[in-house]
Design a protein around this motif. Structure first.
Motif: not given
Ligand SMILES: Nc1ncnc2c1ncn2[C@@H]1O[C@H](COP(=O)(O)OP(=O)(O)OP(=O)(O)O)[C@@H](O)[C@H]1O
Length: 276
Positions: A83-88
């Motif tokens: 659920g977490h954005d890899v780049w943000r």
């Protein structure tokens, strides 16, 4: 055999069929100059599975895995892990993943044991816990006898195993491995395999790239076939294999190599037989 379909927007965003998605990839793209290495990949990888990313040389496996794991910035697209954005949100993501990249550069002047201690402390684990886990991993991976040897003196197989131990030390939710069995002898391969099978049985997810079909067929529950930077098929192994006698046959058909191979040979009519 399920061919690549447009994204099904009717499914909840974190589901792959009945399974929750460990990794969600949308529109992932990478160019090197004129060359499109990865051409807009959409993929949802189910949690708790042994997943194979398979494709011929130059298909885009390493580029895709590097972008998914935050090692290479995509030109376009998004990747979510847990659920977490890899780049943000890289810190959240990196706490949840373990990575064994192809040709991993390690601190060669540390011993195997020191490398694990250093990795564990970087991961924020208490010293005692690092010691305990390192001892167990060195033991299971048959490296206990070489733990005080410098990594620079390790063989290819030993390097893969110590890299795997370092990637597993913080007990990640998802483990990414780029060609983990390349250059590894059958005994070490069996050892690595045993560790990975135990790890997925506990609910964790393994994603590994390979072009060795027999290996993927014997290990994986779920596969994605990539060729020329695009996903050609994905799903449970049996579905992707379909009616083909083996994954290798299904793969050759999917990447369009069967026809090319059938025509091969006539250009090498001088080869063999000892005639000059
Ligand atoms: N740094 C780079 N600069 C230019 N082109 C690159 C670079 N890295 C990869 N490519 C190109 O992108 C394409 C995909 O390469 P990639 O390494 O992702 O394939 P792969 O499926 O991992 O191949 P292999 O199985 O041979 O390792 C290839 O055509 C390759 O030549």
């Amino acid at each position: 055999m399920p061919q690549e379909q447009p994204a099904d927007n009717t499914q909840p965003s974190n589901q792959v069929g009945a399974e929750p998605a460990a990794v969600r990839v949308r529109g992932l793209t990478k160019r090197y100059g004129e060359q499109i290495a990865v051409a807009g990949i959409d993929l949802e990888l189910p949690a708790g599975q042994f997943i194979g990313l398979v494709g011929p040389n130059g298909a885009g496996k390493t580029t895709t895995l590097s972008m998914i794991t935050g090692l290479l910035r995509p030109d376009a697209g998004t990747v979510e892990i847990g659920g977490h954005d890899v780049w943000r949100d890289p810190v959240e993501v990196k706490a949840r993943i373990g990575v064994l990249p192809e040709g991993l550069r390690m601190f060669e002047r540390l011993s195997g044991r020191e490398l694990l201690t250093y990795t564990g402390r970087l991961r924020g684990l208490p010293g005692e816990e690092v010691d305990k886990r390192a001892t167990q991993l060195l033991d299971v991976l048959d490296l206990a006898g070489s733990q005080n040897k410098l990594v620079i003196d390790y063989s290819t197989g030993m390097r893969k195993k110590i890299g795997l131990a370092a990637a597993l030390l913080h007990n990640p939710e998802v483990l990414f491995l780029d060609e983990p069995f390349e250059g590894v002898d059958p005994i070490s391969a069996q050892t690595i395999r045993g560790v990975l099978e135990r790890y997925t049985r506990s609910g964790a997810t393994v994603v590994f790239s390979s072009h060795v079909m027999e290996l993927v067929e014997s290990l994986c529950d779920w596969v994605a076939v990539i060729a020329k930077g695009r996903i050609r098929a994905h799903g449970p192994l049996a579905e992707v294999r379909g009616d083909a006698p083996s994954l290798q046959n299904a793969f050759l058909e999917l990447v369009g190599a069967g026809r090319r191979l059938a025509g091969q040979g006539q250009n090498l009519d001088w080869l063999g037989g000892g005639a000059r």
